[in-house]
Design an enzyme around this catalytic site. Structure first.
Site, PDB file in Angstrom:
ATOM      1  CB  SER A 111      -0.913   0.022   1.225  1.00 23.57           C
ATOM      2  OG  SER A 111      -1.869  -0.998   1.162  1.00 23.57           O
ATOM      3  CG  HIS A 126      -5.290  -7.343  -0.026  1.00 26.33           C
ATOM      4  ND1 HIS A 126      -5.223  -6.434  -1.052  1.00 26.33           N
ATOM      5  CD2 HIS A 126      -4.267  -7.038   0.818  1.00 26.33           C
ATOM      6  CE1 HIS A 126      -4.196  -5.618  -0.850  1.00 26.33           C
ATOM      7  NE2 HIS A 126      -3.606  -5.969   0.274  1.00 26.33           N
ATOM      8  CG  ASN A 130      -1.249   1.765  11.248  1.00 29.89           C
ATOM      9  OD1 ASN A 130      -1.000   1.287  10.134  1.00 29.89           O
ATOM     10  ND2 ASN A 130      -1.841   1.070  12.195  1.00 29.89           N
ATOM     11  CG  MET A 171      -5.264  -6.465   6.897  1.00 25.00           C
ATOM     12  SD  MET A 171      -6.492  -5.211   6.431  1.00 25.00           S
ATOM     13  CE  MET A 171      -6.540  -4.239   7.952  1.00 25.00           C
ATOM     14  CB  SER A 172      -1.074  -8.391   2.261  1.00 22.55           C
ATOM     15  OG  SER A 172       0.030  -7.641   2.756  1.00 22.55           O
ATOM     16  CG  HIS A 205      -2.742  -2.040  -3.545  1.00 24.78           C
ATOM     17  ND1 HIS A 205      -1.807  -3.029  -3.363  1.00 24.78           N
ATOM     18  CD2 HIS A 205      -3.045  -1.570  -2.311  1.00 24.78           C
ATOM     19  CE1 HIS A 205      -1.560  -3.162  -2.066  1.00 24.78           C
ATOM     20  NE2 HIS A 205      -2.311  -2.292  -1.416  1.00 24.78           N
ATOM     21  CE1 TYR A 211      -8.862  -5.439   1.506  1.00 30.23           C
ATOM     22  CE2 TYR A 211      -7.139  -6.468   2.802  1.00 30.23           C
ATOM     23  CZ  TYR A 211      -7.577  -5.450   1.988  1.00 30.23           C
ATOM     24  OH  TYR A 211      -6.706  -4.432   1.632  1.00 30.23           O
ATOM     25  CD  GLU A 212      -8.444  -6.447  -3.171  1.00 31.86           C
ATOM     26  OE1 GLU A 212      -8.785  -5.790  -4.173  1.00 31.86           O
ATOM     27  OE2 GLU A 212      -7.301  -6.924  -3.010  1.00 31.86           O
TER      28      GLU A 212
END
Length: 324
Positions: free
Chosen positions: A37, A93, A253, A229-230, A68, A95-96
């Site tokens: 990202s 991902h 973060n 998440m990847s 992306h 989650y997509e």
């Protein structure tokens, strides 16, 4: 048509498209780079770049995540050297809604292109309080809760044809020691302060929600230094295909894990008693924050990755000369 046959036919058509669009000098990239990202600018310094959209490649899905780009970029890296590389500008991902076979499809295609070394980058949340935002974490291990607790492993399903036929892939040495050592050597040569890089463990979660404070505490307590998440499905697929893997996680973060908790009951009872309790600061992570830190650290990441590519190519040439 059997799934295995269909899959390899798809790879064949994608390879035909790639070879038809590239000059011979770019058809055998030496190193692959996966851009996380906000980190697609890693490919900005590639020379003689040729970009092939995922939509033009058989078997590819498209990324739907901000930051992306859905394309493969081929070009040369290296100061004074022509090192052919391929960069994945945007990943896929689960989650997509992508099945894991789609998520790792680009990695497997890279293996068929002859890639031996892959550098995977990501933006990650910081769990370790000693890793401030902006730290580049050289991943030395991972915790993959989706792999351990459900049907979410990239290697589940029918056994495929070589080089994707290994069923039980060991991951005790998933992250190349030599590539990690090269990373620290390059960072030193570039003049990075020692604190700019750290070693750590990546915790993979399914997303797309950011962690609750309790989840953050749990991941920290079991040894996670960063969370994302990847990446882990890509690492697993790359190791199955015999690639050497390097993962660089940019801490974009801090995971929200408050040190103290003020309950609404305590606040209410304090008000009844005429006392004042300071309001707890509301903290939330946003994707915009992730992208902004990626943008600010893009140049450092670019210089580091380019230096690793150069160093790895030089090591390969030295080994070849020694063998002769």
């Amino acid at each position: 048509m059997a799934p295995d046959t269909a899959l390899h036919s798809s790879f064949g058509r994608a390879l035909e498209t790639i070879h038809s669009r590239l000059p011979p000098s770019l058809r055998e990239p030496r190193i692959a780079i996966v851009c996380g990202s906000g980190l697609a600018t890693l490919a900005a310094s590639m020379r003689e770049q040729i970009v092939i959209p995922y939509a033009d490649l058989d078997g590819f899905a498209n990324s739907t995540v901000s930051g992306h780009t859905s394309a493969l970029a081929f070009g040369f890296l290296g100061a004074g050297n022509d090192i052919p590389v391929v960069a994945m500008l945007g990943r896929l991902h689960p989650y997509e809604g992508h099945p894991l076979s789609d998520v790792v499809y680009p990695i497997r295609l890279m293996a068929l292109l002859g890639i031996k070394d892959i550098i995977i980058t990501n933006a990650a949340g910081g769990l370790n309080p000693n890793f401030p935002i902006g730290t580049i974490v050289v991943v030395q291990d991972h915790i993959a809760l989706p792999n351990l607790t459900g049907p979410f492993n990239a290697l589940q399903g029918p056994v495929l044809a070589p080089p994707f036929s290994a069923r039980f892939v060991p991951l005790s040495a998933a992250y190349s020691f030599e590539l990690r050592k090269t990373t620290f050597r390059v960072a030193h040569a570039l003049g990075f302060p020692r604190s700019a890089l750290a070693e750590g463990t990546y915790a993979w979660v399914s997303g797309p929600t950011y962690e609750t404070p309790a989840e953050g505490r749990f991941l920290r307590s079991i040894g996670g230094d960063v969370v994302g998440m990847s990446t882990v499905p890509e690492v697993v697929a790359a190791r199955q295909a015999g690639m050497q893997v390097l993962v660089l996680s940019l801490v974009t973060n801090a995971v929200v894990i408050p040190d103290t908790y003020i309950s609404p009951r305590d606040e209410f009872e304090a008000e009844v008693a005429g006392h004042h309790i300071p309001k707890a600061a509301a903290e939330e992570v946003t994707h915009a924050e992730v992208l902004e830190v990626g943008r600010r650290k893009a140049e450092s990441m670019r210089a580091l990755v380019e230096g690793i590519v150069e160093a790895r190519a030089a090591e390969g040439e030295a080994a070849g000369a020694h063998a002769v």
